[in-house]
Design a protein around this motif. Structure first.
Motif, PDB file in Angstrom:
ATOM      1  N   GLY A 103      -3.607  13.035   8.332  1.00  0.00           N
ATOM      2  CA  GLY A 103      -3.331  12.622   9.699  1.00  0.00           C
ATOM      3  C   GLY A 103      -3.836  11.212   9.990  1.00  0.00           C
ATOM      4  O   GLY A 103      -3.168  10.431  10.683  1.00  0.00           O
ATOM      5  N   LEU A 104      -5.004  10.874   9.453  1.00  0.00           N
ATOM      6  CA  LEU A 104      -5.556   9.530   9.654  1.00  0.00           C
ATOM      7  C   LEU A 104      -4.686   8.469   8.971  1.00  0.00           C
ATOM      8  O   LEU A 104      -4.455   7.391   9.527  1.00  0.00           O
ATOM      9  CB  LEU A 104      -6.986   9.466   9.114  1.00  0.00           C
ATOM     10  CG  LEU A 104      -8.036  10.244   9.918  1.00  0.00           C
ATOM     11  CD1 LEU A 104      -9.387  10.186   9.211  1.00  0.00           C
ATOM     12  CD2 LEU A 104      -8.153   9.671  11.324  1.00  0.00           C
ATOM     13  N   TYR A 105      -4.223   8.783   7.757  1.00  0.00           N
ATOM     14  CA  TYR A 105      -3.329   7.855   7.079  1.00  0.00           C
ATOM     15  C   TYR A 105      -2.045   7.647   7.895  1.00  0.00           C
ATOM     16  O   TYR A 105      -1.513   6.532   7.978  1.00  0.00           O
ATOM     17  CB  TYR A 105      -2.970   8.371   5.686  1.00  0.00           C
ATOM     18  CG  TYR A 105      -3.978   8.018   4.620  1.00  0.00           C
ATOM     19  CD1 TYR A 105      -4.171   6.686   4.237  1.00  0.00           C
ATOM     20  CD2 TYR A 105      -4.720   9.001   3.967  1.00  0.00           C
ATOM     21  CE1 TYR A 105      -5.089   6.350   3.256  1.00  0.00           C
ATOM     22  CE2 TYR A 105      -5.639   8.673   2.973  1.00  0.00           C
ATOM     23  CZ  TYR A 105      -5.824   7.352   2.623  1.00  0.00           C
ATOM     24  OH  TYR A 105      -6.730   7.014   1.652  1.00  0.00           O
ATOM     25  N   GLY A 106      -1.570   8.738   8.506  1.00  0.00           N
ATOM     26  CA  GLY A 106      -0.381   8.618   9.338  1.00  0.00           C
ATOM     27  C   GLY A 106      -0.614   7.717  10.533  1.00  0.00           C
ATOM     28  O   GLY A 106       0.245   6.894  10.891  1.00  0.00           O
ATOM     29  N   PHE A 107      -1.791   7.858  11.147  1.00  0.00           N
ATOM     30  CA  PHE A 107      -2.118   7.017  12.296  1.00  0.00           C
ATOM     31  C   PHE A 107      -2.242   5.553  11.872  1.00  0.00           C
ATOM     32  O   PHE A 107      -1.762   4.650  12.579  1.00  0.00           O
ATOM     33  CB  PHE A 107      -3.421   7.486  12.938  1.00  0.00           C
ATOM     34  CG  PHE A 107      -3.854   6.639  14.098  1.00  0.00           C
ATOM     35  CD1 PHE A 107      -3.167   6.678  15.297  1.00  0.00           C
ATOM     36  CD2 PHE A 107      -4.949   5.789  13.982  1.00  0.00           C
ATOM     37  CE1 PHE A 107      -3.557   5.888  16.360  1.00  0.00           C
ATOM     38  CE2 PHE A 107      -5.348   4.999  15.044  1.00  0.00           C
ATOM     39  CZ  PHE A 107      -4.651   5.056  16.242  1.00  0.00           C
ATOM     40  N   ILE A 108      -2.847   5.318  10.708  1.00  0.00           N
ATOM     41  CA  ILE A 108      -2.976   3.948  10.216  1.00  0.00           C
ATOM     42  C   ILE A 108      -1.595   3.342   9.962  1.00  0.00           C
ATOM     43  O   ILE A 108      -1.338   2.177  10.276  1.00  0.00           O
ATOM     44  CB  ILE A 108      -3.832   3.914   8.935  1.00  0.00           C
ATOM     45  CG1 ILE A 108      -5.282   4.274   9.268  1.00  0.00           C
ATOM     46  CG2 ILE A 108      -3.774   2.538   8.274  1.00  0.00           C
ATOM     47  CD1 ILE A 108      -6.159   4.456   8.050  1.00  0.00           C
ATOM     48  N   SER A 109      -0.683   4.136   9.405  1.00  0.00           N
ATOM     49  CA  SER A 109       0.678   3.649   9.165  1.00  0.00           C
ATOM     50  C   SER A 109       1.369   3.296  10.479  1.00  0.00           C
ATOM     51  O   SER A 109       2.088   2.295  10.566  1.00  0.00           O
ATOM     52  CB  SER A 109       1.490   4.709   8.420  1.00  0.00           C
ATOM     53  OG  SER A 109       0.943   4.961   7.146  1.00  0.00           O
ATOM     54  N   TYR A 110       1.126   4.133  11.496  1.00  0.00           N
ATOM     55  CA  TYR A 110       1.715   3.874  12.809  1.00  0.00           C
ATOM     56  C   TYR A 110       1.161   2.583  13.400  1.00  0.00           C
ATOM     57  O   TYR A 110       1.912   1.736  13.890  1.00  0.00           O
ATOM     58  CB  TYR A 110       1.416   5.055  13.733  1.00  0.00           C
ATOM     59  CG  TYR A 110       1.744   4.809  15.179  1.00  0.00           C
ATOM     60  CD1 TYR A 110       3.058   4.866  15.639  1.00  0.00           C
ATOM     61  CD2 TYR A 110       0.738   4.510  16.091  1.00  0.00           C
ATOM     62  CE1 TYR A 110       3.363   4.632  16.973  1.00  0.00           C
ATOM     63  CE2 TYR A 110       1.031   4.276  17.425  1.00  0.00           C
ATOM     64  CZ  TYR A 110       2.339   4.335  17.861  1.00  0.00           C
ATOM     65  OH  TYR A 110       2.633   4.093  19.182  1.00  0.00           O
ATOM     66  N   PHE A 157       0.845  -1.199   0.000  1.00  0.00           N
ATOM     67  CA  PHE A 157       0.000   0.000   0.000  1.00  0.00           C
ATOM     68  C   PHE A 157       0.877   1.245   0.000  1.00  0.00           C
ATOM     69  O   PHE A 157       1.843   1.342   0.756  1.00  0.00           O
ATOM     70  CB  PHE A 157      -0.905   0.007   1.230  1.00  0.00           C
ATOM     71  CG  PHE A 157      -1.704   1.277   1.370  1.00  0.00           C
ATOM     72  CD1 PHE A 157      -2.804   1.504   0.572  1.00  0.00           C
ATOM     73  CD2 PHE A 157      -1.336   2.246   2.295  1.00  0.00           C
ATOM     74  CE1 PHE A 157      -3.537   2.673   0.694  1.00  0.00           C
ATOM     75  CE2 PHE A 157      -2.068   3.414   2.435  1.00  0.00           C
ATOM     76  CZ  PHE A 157      -3.168   3.620   1.627  1.00  0.00           C
ATOM     77  N   SER A 158       0.541   2.195  -0.860  1.00  0.00           N
ATOM     78  CA  SER A 158       1.287   3.451  -0.946  1.00  0.00           C
ATOM     79  C   SER A 158       0.464   4.562  -0.303  1.00  0.00           C
ATOM     80  O   SER A 158      -0.641   4.875  -0.762  1.00  0.00           O
ATOM     81  CB  SER A 158       1.593   3.783  -2.412  1.00  0.00           C
ATOM     82  OG  SER A 158       2.271   5.016  -2.504  1.00  0.00           O
ATOM     83  N   ARG A 159       1.007   5.126   0.771  1.00  0.00           N
ATOM     84  CA  ARG A 159       0.292   6.199   1.462  1.00  0.00           C
ATOM     85  C   ARG A 159       0.288   7.468   0.612  1.00  0.00           C
ATOM     86  O   ARG A 159       1.341   7.943   0.183  1.00  0.00           O
ATOM     87  CB  ARG A 159       0.969   6.481   2.799  1.00  0.00           C
ATOM     88  CG  ARG A 159       0.331   7.632   3.565  1.00  0.00           C
ATOM     89  CD  ARG A 159       1.113   7.969   4.807  1.00  0.00           C
ATOM     90  NE  ARG A 159       0.606   9.175   5.446  1.00  0.00           N
ATOM     91  CZ  ARG A 159       1.178   9.760   6.496  1.00  0.00           C
ATOM     92  NH1 ARG A 159       2.289   9.236   7.016  1.00  0.00           N
ATOM     93  NH2 ARG A 159       0.670  10.860   7.006  1.00  0.00           N
ATOM     94  N   PRO A 160      -0.893   8.031   0.335  1.00  0.00           N
ATOM     95  CA  PRO A 160      -0.949   9.253  -0.481  1.00  0.00           C
ATOM     96  C   PRO A 160      -0.337  10.440   0.256  1.00  0.00           C
ATOM     97  O   PRO A 160      -0.442  10.555   1.474  1.00  0.00           O
ATOM     98  CB  PRO A 160      -2.453   9.450  -0.723  1.00  0.00           C
ATOM     99  CG  PRO A 160      -3.124   8.740   0.402  1.00  0.00           C
ATOM    100  CD  PRO A 160      -2.236   7.581   0.736  1.00  0.00           C
ATOM    101  N   THR A 161       0.294  11.316  -0.505  1.00  0.00           N
ATOM    102  CA  THR A 161       0.851  12.524   0.078  1.00  0.00           C
ATOM    103  C   THR A 161      -0.256  13.543   0.312  1.00  0.00           C
ATOM    104  O   THR A 161      -1.390  13.393  -0.165  1.00  0.00           O
ATOM    105  CB  THR A 161       1.915  13.132  -0.844  1.00  0.00           C
ATOM    106  OG1 THR A 161       1.274  13.576  -2.054  1.00  0.00           O
ATOM    107  CG2 THR A 161       2.988  12.104  -1.177  1.00  0.00           C
ATOM    108  N   LEU A 162       0.076  14.596   1.054  1.00  0.00           N
ATOM    109  CA  LEU A 162      -0.905  15.653   1.313  1.00  0.00           C
ATOM    110  C   LEU A 162      -1.350  16.297   0.003  1.00  0.00           C
ATOM    111  O   LEU A 162      -2.546  16.577  -0.190  1.00  0.00           O
ATOM    112  CB  LEU A 162      -0.297  16.693   2.250  1.00  0.00           C
ATOM    113  CG  LEU A 162      -1.203  17.868   2.642  1.00  0.00           C
ATOM    114  CD1 LEU A 162      -2.481  17.371   3.323  1.00  0.00           C
ATOM    115  CD2 LEU A 162      -0.458  18.832   3.553  1.00  0.00           C
ATOM    116  N   ALA A 163      -0.397  16.524  -0.911  1.00  0.00           N
ATOM    117  CA  ALA A 163      -0.754  17.128  -2.204  1.00  0.00           C
ATOM    118  C   ALA A 163      -1.683  16.216  -2.991  1.00  0.00           C
ATOM    119  O   ALA A 163      -2.637  16.690  -3.649  1.00  0.00           O
ATOM    120  CB  ALA A 163       0.518  17.411  -3.004  1.00  0.00           C
ATOM    121  N   ASP A 164      -1.445  14.904  -2.927  1.00  0.00           N
ATOM    122  CA  ASP A 164      -2.323  13.948  -3.622  1.00  0.00           C
ATOM    123  C   ASP A 164      -3.741  14.026  -3.081  1.00  0.00           C
ATOM    124  O   ASP A 164      -4.721  13.986  -3.852  1.00  0.00           O
ATOM    125  CB  ASP A 164      -1.792  12.525  -3.457  1.00  0.00           C
ATOM    126  CG  ASP A 164      -0.491  12.295  -4.205  1.00  0.00           C
ATOM    127  OD1 ASP A 164      -0.231  13.040  -5.162  1.00  0.00           O
ATOM    128  OD2 ASP A 164       0.253  11.378  -3.805  1.00  0.00           O
TER     129      ASP A 164
END
Length: 356
Positions: free
Chosen positions: A48-55, A3-10
């Motif tokens: 932020g949610l994607y970041g938490f999921i990655s964590y 899975f590739s986490r989308p960037t903020l710009a994306d």
């Protein structure tokens, strides 16, 4: 596919495109419009949610979990972190005959590390010896024989300065680091108990909670002394300078192994015989103290990682360890100049380095 986490710009572009596709003539790409502000606000929240999921994704696997979650995983598998152990030993007081040093008398080192006496001492002569223990656990409490401590509060008839007795203050060790705990946890997961196989003996030897000895490495050798026999050797790298256990340590571990091993096995617990490796290095560039210290640290680490009873210390690995030391540019390894092979009962330990 990972899975590739989308960037903020994306995320900003994705939300802006969704708004455009659902609202005719809307333009969420303009920064100072309501839709533009909303698209960026939503994108920030999603990022932020994607970041938490990655964590969280890292915490669900023991080998990527951070400290708190690693300890949670370890507790589930019954692997407890090794706590810091306080240094202990004897000190010699000097004073007038008949003077008394109470139990729990506080002594202090020049850098502020404190110790307490474990028993009261009545001076029957001008000097007397009593056991002490560091107040705080950790390797920092270890101290060589002959070092000086001082009374925090004076005692009538007793000299302020106290001398560390023969044998020094030892057995102080730091709390287990995450790397070591993870290694033991993975060993427990990958090598479950099998009722007395080779791995079980090594696991039992490292069970500090059961026997109180801080074993860092262990090796079992089935059939070494004949049918039905097991020879167990272990090291205590964080307790003793050369890592070789003392007779009392061997007796303690052997006593515990006797309680848990299969009754049909004849188990012998012994300390490996140390073979100190002396290194000779010439032409070191640069030859300052910092580089020499870095090389010594790398060689000590190499021996701890690769030395086992009956193992071979590869000369290529020795050269590599010296070369990767911080600051080292060039050197000539004079000795050893070939692979070193230990006997079954021997283990290589760090000896010294001669610089030329």
């Amino acid at each position: 596919m990972p899975f590739s986490r989308p960037t903020l710009a994306d995320l900003v572009n994705q939300i802006s495109s969704d708004i455009k596709s659902n609202l005719t003539d809307a333009n969420a790409w303009l920064r100072r419009t309501v839709l533009g502000v909303l698209s960026r606000a939503f994108a920030g929240a999603l990022h932020g949610l994607y970041g938490f999921i990655s964590y969280v994704a890292k915490q669900v696997f023991p080998d990527t979990a951070e400290k708190a979650f690693l300890r949670r995983w370890a507790s589930i598998w019954g692997v407890k972190p090794k706590p810091a152990q306080a240094a202990t030993g004897n000190v010699t007081f000097t004073g007038l005959i008949g003077s008394t040093i109470p139990v729990d008398t506080v002594l202090q080192r020049s850098d502020g590390v404190e110790y307490v006496t474990l028993a009261a001492l009545d001076l029957a002569a001008e000097t007397g010896t009593v056991a002490i223990e560091a107040i705080a656990g950790g390797a920092t409490g270890n101290l060589d024989a002959g070092a000086t401590l001082a009374l925090v509060e004076p005692i009538v008839g007793v000299q302020t300065n106290v001398t560390v007795a023969a044998g020094g203050l030892s057995k102080g060790s730091d709390a287990e680091q995450d790397e070591s705990l993870l290694a033991r946890l993975l060993n427990r997961i990958q090598r479950p108990p099998h009722g007395g196989n080779k791995d079980d003996y090594e696991t039992w030897a490292k069970d500090k909670e059961a026997h109180g000895i801080d074993v860092t490495r262990a090796w079992s050798n089935p059939l070494e002394l004949g049918l039905g026999t097991v020879v167990l050797r272990f090291m205590m790298d964080d307790t003793h300078g050369d890592g070789i256990p003392l007779p009392a340590d061997v007796a303690t571990v052997a006593s515990y192994i006797d309680e848990v091993h299969p009754v049909t096995a004849e188990v012998t617990v012994v300390a490996p015989v140390a073979v100190a490796v002396a290194f000779q290095i010439s032409g070191l560039t640069p030859g300052n103290a910092a580089v020499r210290s870095a090389i010594e640290a790398e060689l000590r680490d190499l021996i701890r990682r690769e030395a086992e009873p009956g193992s071979t210390l590869l000369i290529s690995h020795v050269r590599e360890a010296i070369s990767i030391a911080a600051g080292e540019t060039d050197h000539v390894l004079v000795a050893p100049n070939e692979n070193l092979v230990a006997d079954t009962h021997e283990i290589f330990t760090f000896g010294n380095i001669t610089w030329s």
